[in-house]
Scaffold this motif. Structure first.
Motif, short mmCIF file in Angstrom:
data_model
loop_
_atom_site.label_atom_id
_atom_site.label_comp_id
_atom_site.label_asym_id
_atom_site.label_seq_id
_atom_site.Cartn_x
_atom_site.Cartn_y
_atom_site.Cartn_z
N THR A 146 0.81 -1.21 0.00
CA THR A 146 0.00 0.00 0.00
C THR A 146 0.85 1.27 0.00
OG1 THR A 146 -0.29 -0.21 2.40
CG2 THR A 146 -2.05 -1.08 0.99
N GLY A 147 2.16 1.12 -0.20
CA GLY A 147 3.03 2.28 -0.44
C GLY A 147 3.82 2.80 0.74
N LEU A 148 3.63 2.24 1.93
CA LEU A 148 4.39 2.72 3.08
C LEU A 148 5.81 2.17 3.03
CD1 LEU A 148 1.26 2.72 4.07
CD2 LEU A 148 2.29 3.13 6.29
N LEU A 168 4.04 6.90 4.84
CA LEU A 168 3.74 7.32 3.47
C LEU A 168 3.29 8.77 3.54
CD1 LEU A 168 3.24 6.62 0.43
CD2 LEU A 168 0.93 5.94 1.11
N THR A 169 3.94 9.65 2.78
CA THR A 169 3.51 11.04 2.74
C THR A 169 2.45 11.22 1.65
OG1 THR A 169 5.14 11.77 1.10
CG2 THR A 169 5.82 11.82 3.44
N PHE A 170 1.71 12.29 1.77
CA PHE A 170 0.70 12.60 0.76
C PHE A 170 1.34 12.72 -0.62
CE2 PHE A 170 -1.40 15.84 -1.86
CZ PHE A 170 -2.61 15.20 -2.07
N ASN A 171 2.48 13.41 -0.71
CA ASN A 171 3.14 13.59 -2.01
C ASN A 171 3.61 12.27 -2.61
OD1 ASN A 171 2.68 16.36 -2.08
ND2 ASN A 171 4.63 16.86 -1.08
N GLU A 172 4.12 11.36 -1.77
CA GLU A 172 4.52 10.03 -2.25
C GLU A 172 3.30 9.27 -2.76
OE1 GLU A 172 8.26 9.24 0.82
OE2 GLU A 172 6.22 8.62 1.37
N TRP A 173 2.21 9.33 -2.00
CA TRP A 173 0.98 8.65 -2.39
C TRP A 173 0.46 9.21 -3.71
CZ3 TRP A 173 -4.12 10.66 -2.59
CH2 TRP A 173 -5.12 9.71 -2.80
N LEU A 174 0.46 10.53 -3.84
CA LEU A 174 -0.02 11.17 -5.05
C LEU A 174 0.81 10.76 -6.26
CD1 LEU A 174 -2.28 13.12 -5.81
CD2 LEU A 174 -0.67 15.01 -5.48
N ALA A 175 2.14 10.74 -6.10
CA ALA A 175 3.03 10.35 -7.20
C ALA A 175 2.82 8.89 -7.60
CB ALA A 175 4.49 10.58 -6.78
N ASN A 176 2.54 8.03 -6.62
CA ASN A 176 2.36 6.60 -6.91
C ASN A 176 0.96 6.28 -7.43
OD1 ASN A 176 4.95 5.95 -6.12
ND2 ASN A 176 4.37 5.63 -4.00
N SER A 177 -0.01 7.16 -7.23
CA SER A 177 -1.38 6.86 -7.63
C SER A 177 -1.72 7.48 -8.99
CB SER A 177 -2.37 7.29 -6.56
OG SER A 177 -2.28 8.67 -6.31
#
Length: 178
Positions: A146-148, A168-177
């Motif tokens: 789940t990206g963590l 997991l930061t918001f920016n990391e999540w946004l980049a991966n999604s």
């Protein structure tokens, strides 16, 4: 407010969840990796549930009762996002626990992905973290999927070896999604 995934139904916990909470968190099998051990009695479960209800009232988010879409009355787990302090560090904690009958079906990953999306899309959190024991490989796999990412060791239970902090930061999540 109910949330649905392809297989799960999530609703905020309510006072009538005490028996299910004790059944799942009082089960030694679901506490295999928890050095604090299973809940000792129903009164302890009531105390925890009251804390969860207060968290919802105070912050507008918290733990959900989790059931399968095709059997919404049977709770198979609990999980959610909550503000926790570990080792002097305050985090937006992703936590979950499922009954043994729900293990090995990808439900924890499905839940975690939904909770993370909710945390970033709806609550607008800057980052989401989770704390997991070193020997709990299944939960570490859920966090990776789940990206963590592993950040460092963290002392979460007194007089026990440290756990692992994943974030997991918001920016990391946004980049991966994207």
């Amino acid at each position: 407010m109910r949330i649905e995934t392809p297989r799960l139904s999530l609703r905020p916990v309510n006072p009538s969840d005490t028996d299910d909470l004790f059944k799942i968190y009082g089960d030694p099998a679901t506490n295999t990796f928890n050095p604090a051990g299973p809940y000792p009695d129903i009164d302890y479960a009531k105390t925890v549930l009251n804390r969860w209800l207060t968290h919802w009232q105070t912050h507008g988010f918290g733990n959900w009762a989790i059931s399968l879409l095709d059997n919404p009355k049977k709770i198979i787990g609990f999980g959610g996002l909550s503000i926790h302090s570990y080792d002097g560090l305050v985090i937006n904690n992703l936590g979950y626990r499922f009954s043994t009958e729900a293990w090995g079906k990808g439900l924890a990953t499905e839940f975690a992905a939904c909770a993370i999306k909710y945390g970033f899309d709806q609550i607008k959190l800057a980052e989401i973290s989770a704390v997991v024991r070193k020997n709990h490989l299944a939960s570490q796999k859920v966090l990776h999927k789940t990206g963590l990412s592993y950040i460092r060791e963290i002392h979460d239970v007194k007089d026990t070896p440290p756990s692992l902090l994943y974030t997991l930061t918001f920016n990391e999540w946004l980049a991966n999604s994207q």
